[in-house]
Motif scaffolding. Sequence first.
Motif, mmCIF file in Angstrom:
data_model
loop_
_atom_site.group_PDB
_atom_site.id
_atom_site.type_symbol
_atom_site.label_atom_id
_atom_site.label_comp_id
_atom_site.label_asym_id
_atom_site.label_seq_id
_atom_site.Cartn_x
_atom_site.Cartn_y
_atom_site.Cartn_z
ATOM 1 N N LEU A 90 9.236 31.180 25.609
ATOM 2 C CA LEU A 90 10.408 30.559 25.009
ATOM 3 C C LEU A 90 10.664 31.179 23.638
ATOM 4 O O LEU A 90 9.723 31.543 22.925
ATOM 5 N N PRO A 91 11.928 31.281 23.219
ATOM 6 C CA PRO A 91 12.223 31.896 21.918
ATOM 7 C C PRO A 91 11.824 31.016 20.738
ATOM 8 O O PRO A 91 11.759 31.499 19.609
ATOM 9 N N LYS A 92 11.549 29.723 20.965
ATOM 10 C CA LYS A 92 11.156 28.816 19.883
ATOM 11 C C LYS A 92 10.227 27.749 20.450
ATOM 12 O O LYS A 92 9.812 27.823 21.614
ATOM 13 N N SER A 93 9.889 26.755 19.645
ATOM 14 C CA SER A 93 9.021 25.684 20.109
ATOM 15 C C SER A 93 9.676 24.938 21.261
ATOM 16 O O SER A 93 10.904 24.729 21.274
ATOM 17 N N ALA A 94 8.876 24.524 22.244
ATOM 18 C CA ALA A 94 9.413 23.837 23.414
ATOM 19 C C ALA A 94 9.925 22.452 23.039
ATOM 20 O O ALA A 94 9.294 21.731 22.255
ATOM 21 N N LYS A 115 15.820 26.254 31.306
ATOM 22 C CA LYS A 115 16.967 25.635 30.632
ATOM 23 C C LYS A 115 16.845 25.775 29.121
ATOM 24 O O LYS A 115 17.811 25.540 28.398
ATOM 25 N N GLN A 116 15.653 26.125 28.632
ATOM 26 C CA GLN A 116 15.449 26.376 27.204
ATOM 27 C C GLN A 116 15.404 27.880 26.906
ATOM 28 O O GLN A 116 14.782 28.318 25.945
ATOM 29 N N ASP A 117 16.044 28.664 27.759
ATOM 30 C CA ASP A 117 16.179 30.118 27.580
ATOM 31 C C ASP A 117 14.851 30.856 27.700
ATOM 32 O O ASP A 117 14.655 31.912 27.082
ATOM 33 N N ARG A 149 21.991 42.330 28.298
ATOM 34 C CA ARG A 149 21.597 42.257 26.882
ATOM 35 C C ARG A 149 20.152 42.699 26.725
ATOM 36 O O ARG A 149 19.303 42.355 27.537
ATOM 37 N N LYS A 150 19.878 43.468 25.675
ATOM 38 C CA LYS A 150 18.523 43.890 25.309
ATOM 39 C C LYS A 150 18.199 43.273 23.958
ATOM 40 O O LYS A 150 18.991 43.381 23.024
ATOM 41 N N TYR A 151 17.038 42.600 23.853
ATOM 42 C CA TYR A 151 16.758 41.879 22.616
ATOM 43 C C TYR A 151 15.256 41.846 22.327
ATOM 44 O O TYR A 151 14.430 42.248 23.165
ATOM 45 N N THR A 152 14.906 41.371 21.138
ATOM 46 C CA THR A 152 13.506 41.298 20.717
ATOM 47 C C THR A 152 12.758 40.292 21.577
ATOM 48 O O THR A 152 13.255 39.197 21.821
ATOM 49 N N PRO A 153 11.552 40.619 22.043
ATOM 50 C CA PRO A 153 10.798 39.691 22.897
ATOM 51 C C PRO A 153 10.578 38.346 22.217
ATOM 52 O O PRO A 153 10.273 38.283 21.020
ATOM 53 N N PRO A 154 10.736 37.241 22.939
ATOM 54 C CA PRO A 154 10.537 35.906 22.351
ATOM 55 C C PRO A 154 9.076 35.659 21.990
ATOM 56 O O PRO A 154 8.161 36.102 22.677
ATOM 57 N N ARG A 247 23.137 31.743 35.462
ATOM 58 C CA ARG A 247 22.773 32.529 34.280
ATOM 59 C C ARG A 247 22.152 33.851 34.720
ATOM 60 O O ARG A 247 21.718 33.981 35.865
ATOM 61 N N PRO A 248 22.082 34.832 33.838
ATOM 62 C CA PRO A 248 21.407 36.086 34.206
ATOM 63 C C PRO A 248 19.901 35.879 34.290
ATOM 64 O O PRO A 248 19.345 34.906 33.766
ATOM 65 N N PHE A 249 19.211 36.807 34.958
ATOM 66 C CA PHE A 249 17.757 36.819 34.931
ATOM 67 C C PHE A 249 17.305 37.208 33.527
ATOM 68 O O PHE A 249 17.982 37.958 32.827
ATOM 69 N N ARG A 250 16.144 36.692 33.112
ATOM 70 C CA ARG A 250 15.581 37.058 31.810
ATOM 71 C C ARG A 250 14.144 37.518 32.011
ATOM 72 O O ARG A 250 13.339 36.818 32.621
ATOM 73 N N THR A 251 13.818 38.703 31.477
ATOM 74 C CA THR A 251 12.479 39.266 31.588
ATOM 75 C C THR A 251 12.091 39.848 30.238
ATOM 76 O O THR A 251 12.897 40.518 29.597
ATOM 77 N N ALA A 252 10.843 39.592 29.820
ATOM 78 C CA ALA A 252 10.398 40.047 28.494
ATOM 79 C C ALA A 252 8.954 40.517 28.564
ATOM 80 O O ALA A 252 8.166 40.014 29.368
#
Length: 280
Positions: A90-94, A115-117, A149-154, A247-252
């Motif tokens: 998760l990008p932040k605290s759950a 649902k929390q990205d 989208r390409k972004y910094t790993p959570p 939503r799109p798939f998310r992989t990090a």
Amino acid sequence: MPPESDGQPSSDDHGSERAAGHVHPQSRRSRNMKRFGIGLGFLASTTLGAVIGMTVDFFGPRTIEKVIAPQPVSFSAARDEGDEGWVLALPKSANMENLPGRESGCSGVYDWAKKQDAADVRQSILMLAAQGQRGREIAITNMRAKIIRKYTPPKGTEITCPTSGGETVIGIGLELDSPNPVAHSVDESGNFGDKYFSSNYVTLAEHEISTFRVTARAQKYAYEWELEVEVLEDGKRGTVTLRDGDRPFRTAPASETYEAYYEWALFSPTPSLATSTPFS
């Protein structure tokens, strides 16, 4: 070349995998598929409608995308927990509100975290079923990941869940870090090989079903992406787009540290989300 409109339907129960006029063996992997279910259809646009034609149910409530419309091939995708369960970041605290109950299991926790990205850590694994909807053969000629989208790993929270578990499938690998993340072959050890569709195509007769296990890996950056499948009918090419529901798939890739660690205590007498140690 892939077959044109004069191709004859095949009599077997799985899609035909062909290269240079020969049938190639499909890879076998052991899977716990009881949670998977499928409604078959084809994506002409991103709008979903009623099921057209034959409907097959073998993926269960884990189905994440039903692709529906009166088109030559129908598709549906479902998550595969793999051999060792899953890891999410998760990008932040759950947010612990609306935490799934103990009866929800890993599936409920996965959906709650998404649902929390949350992003799949290291790789996303999908089961993709395709079914022919014509009286003649249809060819699947390519697959690729479309990077949105390409972004910094959570680095917020790591959440893990162990798996509770032979399916004949075609292994497909996607390197999301590649500038051209097209389909590669995957061997029994999970290693990616050559570009799969450079020497293969998969044909589907009417109501014939072929199942793919798609593994998308990220080792440098995090990605939001969609799966594009190229289809050929009567010499005309089309593209099918699959997403993770709405939503799109998310992989990090995995981060060295997270702010918090949790694991779904699957084998506890009272399953719940408990604090944990780093997965890796």
